[in-house]
Design a protein around this motif. Structure first.
Motif, PDB file in Angstrom:
ATOM      1  N   VAL A  23       0.795  -1.267   0.006  1.00 25.84           N
ATOM      2  CA  VAL A  23      -0.024  -0.256   0.497  1.00 25.84           C
ATOM      3  C   VAL A  23       1.233   1.048  -0.154  1.00 25.84           C
ATOM      4  CG1 VAL A  23      -1.268   1.304   1.238  1.00 25.84           C
ATOM      5  CG2 VAL A  23      -2.224  -1.039   0.739  1.00 25.84           C
ATOM      6  N   ILE A  24       2.072   1.028   0.617  1.00 26.22           N
ATOM      7  CA  ILE A  24       2.439   2.324   0.882  1.00 26.22           C
ATOM      8  C   ILE A  24       3.240   2.038  -0.349  1.00 26.22           C
ATOM      9  CG2 ILE A  24       4.751   3.223   2.148  1.00 26.22           C
ATOM     10  CD1 ILE A  24       3.720   1.937   4.553  1.00 26.22           C
ATOM     11  N   GLY A  25       4.494   1.530  -0.828  1.00 30.42           N
ATOM     12  CA  GLY A  25       4.436   1.196  -2.281  1.00 30.42           C
ATOM     13  C   GLY A  25       3.622   1.893  -3.332  1.00 30.42           C
ATOM     14  N   LEU A  26       2.651   1.293  -3.292  1.00 37.27           N
ATOM     15  CA  LEU A  26       1.731   2.060  -4.497  1.00 37.27           C
ATOM     16  C   LEU A  26       0.974   3.708  -4.279  1.00 37.27           C
ATOM     17  CD1 LEU A  26      -0.314   1.298  -6.439  1.00 37.27           C
ATOM     18  CD2 LEU A  26      -1.316   0.707  -5.279  1.00 37.27           C
ATOM     19  N   LEU A  27       1.439   3.898  -3.287  1.00 39.01           N
ATOM     20  CA  LEU A  27       0.925   5.456  -2.645  1.00 39.01           C
ATOM     21  C   LEU A  27       2.223   6.084  -3.668  1.00 39.01           C
ATOM     22  CD1 LEU A  27      -1.313   5.386   0.268  1.00 39.01           C
ATOM     23  CD2 LEU A  27      -1.861   5.679  -1.524  1.00 39.01           C
ATOM     24  N   VAL A  28       3.186   5.553  -3.421  1.00 39.07           N
ATOM     25  CA  VAL A  28       4.261   7.086  -3.562  1.00 39.07           C
ATOM     26  C   VAL A  28       4.821   6.941  -4.955  1.00 39.07           C
ATOM     27  CG1 VAL A  28       6.325   6.279  -3.317  1.00 39.07           C
ATOM     28  CG2 VAL A  28       5.683   6.093  -1.542  1.00 39.07           C
ATOM     29  N   LEU A  29       4.169   5.742  -5.881  1.00 40.40           N
ATOM     30  CA  LEU A  29       4.251   5.389  -7.223  1.00 40.40           C
ATOM     31  C   LEU A  29       2.712   5.963  -8.185  1.00 40.40           C
ATOM     32  CD1 LEU A  29       5.404   4.063  -9.521  1.00 40.40           C
ATOM     33  CD2 LEU A  29       3.721   1.937  -9.405  1.00 40.40           C
ATOM     34  N   VAL A  30       1.694   6.077  -6.923  1.00 39.65           N
ATOM     35  CA  VAL A  30       0.720   7.108  -7.567  1.00 39.65           C
ATOM     36  C   VAL A  30       1.408   8.630  -7.086  1.00 39.65           C
ATOM     37  CG1 VAL A  30      -1.497   7.847  -6.818  1.00 39.65           C
ATOM     38  CG2 VAL A  30      -1.002   5.478  -7.734  1.00 39.65           C
ATOM     39  N   THR A  31       1.532   9.176  -6.380  1.00 35.53           N
ATOM     40  CA  THR A  31       2.818  10.879  -6.118  1.00 35.53           C
ATOM     41  C   THR A  31       3.739  10.240  -7.492  1.00 35.53           C
ATOM     42  OG1 THR A  31       2.190  10.193  -3.569  1.00 35.53           O
ATOM     43  CG2 THR A  31       3.781  11.892  -5.090  1.00 35.53           C
ATOM     44  N   VAL A  32       4.347   9.845  -7.280  1.00 31.59           N
ATOM     45  CA  VAL A  32       5.833  10.198  -8.461  1.00 31.59           C
ATOM     46  C   VAL A  32       4.531  10.645  -9.585  1.00 31.59           C
ATOM     47  CG1 VAL A  32       7.105   9.275  -9.360  1.00 31.59           C
ATOM     48  CG2 VAL A  32       7.162   9.027  -7.260  1.00 31.59           C
ATOM     49  N   VAL A  33       4.239   9.321  -9.799  1.00 29.97           N
ATOM     50  CA  VAL A  33       2.744   9.271 -11.752  1.00 29.97           C
ATOM     51  C   VAL A  33       2.410  10.697 -11.620  1.00 29.97           C
ATOM     52  CG1 VAL A  33       1.980   8.561 -13.100  1.00 29.97           C
ATOM     53  CG2 VAL A  33       3.131   6.717 -12.218  1.00 29.97           C
ATOM     54  N   LEU A  34       2.164  11.419 -11.345  1.00 28.76           N
ATOM     55  CA  LEU A  34       1.322  12.115 -10.861  1.00 28.76           C
ATOM     56  C   LEU A  34       2.545  13.453 -11.019  1.00 28.76           C
ATOM     57  CD1 LEU A  34      -1.918  11.366  -8.619  1.00 28.76           C
ATOM     58  CD2 LEU A  34      -1.685  12.449 -10.782  1.00 28.76           C
ATOM     59  N   SER A  35       3.357  13.415  -9.761  1.00 28.18           N
ATOM     60  CA  SER A  35       3.958  14.942  -9.945  1.00 28.18           C
ATOM     61  C   SER A  35       5.715  15.108 -11.261  1.00 28.18           C
ATOM     62  CB  SER A  35       5.410  14.954  -9.298  1.00 28.18           C
ATOM     63  OG  SER A  35       6.171  13.321  -8.747  1.00 28.18           O
ATOM     64  N   ILE A  36       5.241  13.388 -11.937  1.00 28.26           N
ATOM     65  CA  ILE A  36       6.376  13.721 -13.375  1.00 28.26           C
ATOM     66  C   ILE A  36       5.242  14.324 -14.223  1.00 28.26           C
ATOM     67  CG2 ILE A  36       6.530  12.359 -14.910  1.00 28.26           C
ATOM     68  CD1 ILE A  36       8.137  10.380 -13.271  1.00 28.26           C
ATOM     69  N   ARG A  37       3.580  14.168 -14.158  1.00 26.56           N
ATOM     70  CA  ARG A  37       2.695  14.441 -15.072  1.00 26.56           C
ATOM     71  C   ARG A  37       2.829  15.531 -15.458  1.00 26.56           C
ATOM     72  NH1 ARG A  37      -2.867  15.610 -14.934  1.00 26.56           N
ATOM     73  NH2 ARG A  37      -3.986  15.214 -16.424  1.00 26.56           N
ATOM     74  N   LYS A  38       2.607  16.370 -13.648  1.00 23.86           N
ATOM     75  CA  LYS A  38       2.965  18.342 -13.771  1.00 23.86           C
ATOM     76  C   LYS A  38       3.634  18.774 -14.090  1.00 23.86           C
ATOM     77  CE  LYS A  38       1.634  21.495 -10.347  1.00 23.86           C
ATOM     78  NZ  LYS A  38       1.565  21.797  -8.514  1.00 23.86           N
ATOM     79  N   LEU A  39       4.985  18.135 -14.170  1.00 19.64           N
ATOM     80  CA  LEU A  39       5.959  18.139 -14.618  1.00 19.64           C
ATOM     81  C   LEU A  39       6.251  18.496 -16.020  1.00 19.64           C
ATOM     82  CD1 LEU A  39       8.431  17.868 -11.707  1.00 19.64           C
ATOM     83  CD2 LEU A  39       8.160  19.676 -12.356  1.00 19.64           C
TER      84      LEU A  39
END
Length: 71
Positions: A23-39
């Motif tokens: 669960v923690i790994g999945l949340l970190v992955l979602v956060t990274v993907v969303l931040s990459i998309r925003k950048l």
């Protein structure tokens, strides 16, 4: 001296612990993907490229650590 008996709660917690790691790994992955998309939507910049590189390194290190741990 005799060893103390194993408790059933220890068995349940050992089964639940990997679930929390996922669960923690999945949340970190979602956060990274969303931040990459925003950048990427902001356009190219030096800071964006550096953040993508650092984020990719963190994800790669995490994946490598997980693979080594499972072997």
């Amino acid at each position: 001296m005799a060893t103390p008996p194993a408790l059933a709660t220890d068995a349940v917690l050992s089964l639940i612990a990997p679930l929390w790691q996922w669960v923690i790994g999945l949340l970190v992955l979602v956060t990274v993907v969303l931040s990459i998309r925003k950048l990427l939507m902001r356009g190219p910049s030096r800071m964006g490229g550096a953040l993508l590189m650092v984020g990719g390194a963190v994800v790669a290190l995490t994946a490598l650590t997980y693979l080594i741990e499972t072997l």
